[in-house]
Write an enzyme that holds these catalytic residues in place. Sequence first.
Site, short mmCIF file in Angstrom:
data_model
loop_
_atom_site.label_atom_id
_atom_site.label_comp_id
_atom_site.label_asym_id
_atom_site.label_seq_id
_atom_site.Cartn_x
_atom_site.Cartn_y
_atom_site.Cartn_z
N GLY A 153 2.16 8.65 9.78
CA GLY A 153 2.44 9.26 8.48
C GLY A 153 1.76 10.62 8.40
N ASN A 154 1.53 11.07 7.19
CA ASN A 154 0.99 12.42 6.98
C ASN A 154 -0.35 12.63 7.68
OD1 ASN A 154 -1.05 13.96 5.01
ND2 ASN A 154 0.89 15.02 5.07
N GLY A 195 -0.61 4.72 13.27
CA GLY A 195 0.05 5.36 12.13
C GLY A 195 0.76 6.61 12.58
N LYS A 209 -8.76 5.42 -8.26
CA LYS A 209 -7.59 5.12 -7.42
C LYS A 209 -6.55 4.41 -8.25
CE LYS A 209 -6.57 5.62 -2.99
NZ LYS A 209 -7.18 6.62 -2.09
N1 GLU Z 1 -5.41 9.90 -1.26
C1 GLU Z 1 -6.35 10.76 -0.61
C2 GLU Z 1 -7.61 9.99 -0.26
O1 GLU Z 1 -7.64 8.79 -0.13
C3 GLU Z 1 -6.61 12.01 -1.41
C4 GLU Z 1 -7.15 11.79 -2.77
C5 GLU Z 1 -7.13 13.03 -3.64
O2 GLU Z 1 -6.75 14.07 -3.17
O3 GLU Z 1 -7.52 12.91 -4.78
O4 GLU Z 1 -8.62 10.58 0.01
#
Ligand code: GLU
Length: 428
Positions: free
Chosen positions: A221-222, A219, A107
Amino acid sequence: MADKSYNAFEMAQSQFDRVAKLLELDEATKELLRYNLREYHVSIPVRMDDGKVKVFRGFRVQHNDARGPAKGGIRFHPMETIDTVRALAMWMTWKCAVVDIPLGGGKGGVICDPHNLSMREQELICRGWIRQLAKDMGPIRDVPAPDVMTTGQHMLWMLDEFETIHGQRLPGFITGKPVGMGGSLGRTEATGYGVIFTVREALKELNLPPGDTTASVQGFGNVAQYAIELYQQIWGKVVCVSCWDQKDQISYSFAKKDGIDLNALRGITDHFGGIEKDKAKKLGYEVLPGDAWIEQPVEILMPCALENQITPETVKKVHAAVKFVVEGANGPTTTEADAVLKDRGIYLIPDFLANAGGVTCSYFEQVQSNMNYYWDKDEVLGKLDSKMTSAFLAVSELARERKLYMRDAAYVIAINRVAQASKDRGWV
Ligand code: GLU
């Protein structure tokens, strides 16, 4: 994120510790998995539009890559902390493992607020973050993706910088790219739709027709918008959504007893998921305090915003009608609040299972980018549905067989897979 009494990484470690005990993991495996393998702290100098240089702090954490390259999003948030990124990296490892895709967990984050940055300044942050990390990431090493307040445009700038540094086209380096520029059809919808694929399966198990249920969503958002879209398509009714108001710097909930009109709300929402309060009032929405979403007399609660939202205080407000909680966000429920949900017999679909649709589709995107051949949307969503459904069924079957709480059952499957991969590699 801002709350000092809450530490996401401690929470992630305590969830891990509980299951490590249950699994009787040996000391070395425990020591390996309860910490991150690698983490990077970077400074990103940016010449702002006013001509002055501002230095932004950024992070990338790689929790574990025994099952494949590290994978996970990058967030832009003014209250980002390294411990939140550490926790999210660890959760990514479990997420990829529970849906059984050959990727590890990572992350990233940059402390910044895109609301107050021009597109040019955001582009320079993206490029600067990549310049600092280009040697430690890559398509077979660590693959970023969008997350809170980052989009396909940010991914494309990052990809462009990475490719410029390496002098090659490497579309598998990053996922969540715009469609037509190496992105996958269905990626935008994937996380929200994935949440509802698991809800659909859970409702079957609970013998509840979706059309007989109502939901309240935190939320807009997306993740929230696409979860609502698919939930409404299977005849569920959403009666409340909540979101952050950038102008007032607080959250509001928007309630409508006969069900929200998704498209009308989308029409009055900015691209960060902020709904315009006055316009919502005119459309007949009751505007309530931010926490009101959790008090609604609905069957399903869907926290789809940030971590640390269902807390010892807010969990007291959960209505007696609530039958289950599906965590679209990462880490929305604190350990104490989780114990309350468990005691109350509320069915839970845990975050790293419920919201795994995003990374699953990212994996499909990487596969398509690497072979430079793209599937149609139905093919992508069909593959996504079958991955999410089989992961959900495996977790619920284990929960039933061993009488485990759903979160623990999901952890047992995920941690076992990662522990085994680490062992097979001879690491522990
Ligand atoms: N940000 C998204 C998650 O928390 C997707 C991560 C990704 O596609 O690598 O799962």
